[in-house]
Design an enzyme around this catalytic site. Sequence first.
Site, short mmCIF file in Angstrom:
data_model
loop_
_atom_site.label_atom_id
_atom_site.label_comp_id
_atom_site.label_asym_id
_atom_site.label_seq_id
_atom_site.Cartn_x
_atom_site.Cartn_y
_atom_site.Cartn_z
N VAL A 28 -13.53 -14.03 23.95
CA VAL A 28 -13.26 -13.10 24.71
C VAL A 28 -11.85 -12.57 25.18
O VAL A 28 -11.41 -11.46 25.36
CB VAL A 28 -14.19 -13.37 26.16
CG1 VAL A 28 -13.86 -12.21 27.15
CG2 VAL A 28 -15.43 -13.37 25.68
N LEU A 41 -19.43 -8.78 24.25
CA LEU A 41 -18.89 -8.76 22.89
C LEU A 41 -19.94 -9.76 21.86
O LEU A 41 -20.09 -10.83 22.33
CB LEU A 41 -17.46 -9.18 22.91
CG LEU A 41 -16.40 -8.31 23.60
CD1 LEU A 41 -15.27 -9.05 23.69
CD2 LEU A 41 -16.53 -7.07 23.19
N CYS A 72 -23.67 -18.38 24.64
CA CYS A 72 -23.94 -17.49 25.66
C CYS A 72 -25.64 -17.62 25.97
O CYS A 72 -25.79 -18.12 27.23
CB CYS A 72 -23.84 -15.90 25.46
SG CYS A 72 -21.99 -15.66 25.15
N GLU A 111 -18.36 -9.21 29.69
CA GLU A 111 -18.18 -8.81 28.40
C GLU A 111 -19.58 -8.74 27.58
O GLU A 111 -20.43 -9.49 28.15
CB GLU A 111 -17.38 -9.87 27.78
CG GLU A 111 -17.71 -11.22 27.84
CD GLU A 111 -18.67 -11.71 26.88
OE1 GLU A 111 -18.96 -10.69 25.86
OE2 GLU A 111 -19.19 -12.59 26.91
N LEU A 116 -36.25 -8.47 16.90
CA LEU A 116 -37.71 -8.62 16.54
C LEU A 116 -38.09 -9.56 15.27
O LEU A 116 -38.98 -9.13 14.75
CB LEU A 116 -38.38 -7.23 16.59
CG LEU A 116 -38.67 -6.58 18.08
CD1 LEU A 116 -39.18 -5.34 17.53
CD2 LEU A 116 -39.52 -7.35 18.78
N LYS A 130 -26.79 -20.95 27.75
CA LYS A 130 -25.91 -21.46 29.00
C LYS A 130 -26.34 -20.48 30.16
O LYS A 130 -26.70 -20.70 31.32
CB LYS A 130 -24.56 -21.40 29.00
CG LYS A 130 -23.88 -20.56 28.81
CD LYS A 130 -22.29 -20.65 28.85
CE LYS A 130 -21.78 -19.30 28.95
NZ LYS A 130 -21.58 -18.55 29.96
#
Length: 419
Positions: free
Chosen positions: A12, A143, A249, A141, A239, A252
């Site tokens: 990031v 990203l 990400c 963010e 899906l 956590k």
Amino acid sequence: MAAVGVVGAGYVGLTTAACLAGLGHDVVCAEVDESKVECLSRGEVSLGEPGLAPLVREGLAAGRLHFTTDVSAVNGREFVFTCVPTPTGPDGTADLGAVEAMLDAITPAPDTVLVVKSTVPVGTCARIERAAGVAVVSNPEFLREGHAVHDFAHPGRVVLGGSPGAVERVAALYGELDAPVVRTDHASAELGKYASNAFLALKLSYVNLLARLCERTGADIGAVTRTMGLDERIGPHFLRPGPGWGGSCLPKDTRALECFAAAAGVDLAVLRAAIDANDRQHDHVVARIRDAAGGCLDGVRIGLFGLTFKAGTHDLRDSPALAVAARLAAAGAVLTGYDPGVGEGDPVGPVHPVDDPVLAAKGARVLVVLTEWPEFARLDWSQLAAVADGEVVVDTRDVLDPEVVRGSGLRCVRLGRPA
């Protein structure tokens, strides 16, 4: 042109610094890792993000991008972006130690705007604003690893939470980016980030459970998800079944949101169920591999194709492939793995990494695709079949053409599909 400071040079932070410099701003990026700063100052970028290395070198050459280990170098800048990690703490909540350390190390000018890109619990930005005595804007963010530069330049949305004046100043930094701008308060911006990631996790866990149901009933998950995806209220994305969700990400952030909600008196039972379903998905994939191996994994050689948490990245953090590998190893399997993003000497737990797919297949009773690298579909499966000891490929990502696999003499087992 604005004077910008960025603290943190990970996915990031480095992307933010390089892209802001690319927009014409004067950027100083502070990072505590001395060796990383030395490499970046020479234009050497270790992250495998398309377009990032040229952008860094362009910023250095133009004199608009600078790297330093001195965090205080961001003092006096008009904007200071917080891009430090907020990992999961022992109790499941977000560990804000790096954020607190950064705040202790800087002395922002009275007119500085602190821009918090780090994913932080609701209430954090308001607390920082009171303690620091300067304006704070929550700018989470969104990203994707492997697409970070593209996502910065072509965002789906820009979320800015804070006082109207500070929000407008930060919005101006992004120039003419063609994206919806959500102007809101601190709490809504912070929760919006967690809510987005948690919803993706919910969707993925639901599809994995549907795939299991398809296996029990003879339905085809491809037809089921196509039916769902054509409903504009649902959409076709996220899906596809797989070995579970992971990365830096989703695991956590789902845990942190569940903990924060519980502290606020809200029981997010549906989110907890999605987390539990994801853990069970790893076991389900191992069970399919065990069946393909004949019912026992002890001493059985397994060839793994894909170790990173997703294609297009070198990132092994919370990789579902490695979660499956750990369970296979615990059952006694001998594991050899090939991944385009992992080097032969890279440490990957119980897996022996190799740099040639033929070596991963050699002597293996079962071959398993665990990451959705598109190049796996282009492998010479006849060659792999010739060196393997077994006749089964378990494709957990649905990236292979079953007809090609069958033509090579192998049987293709896919999640949520008829046998």
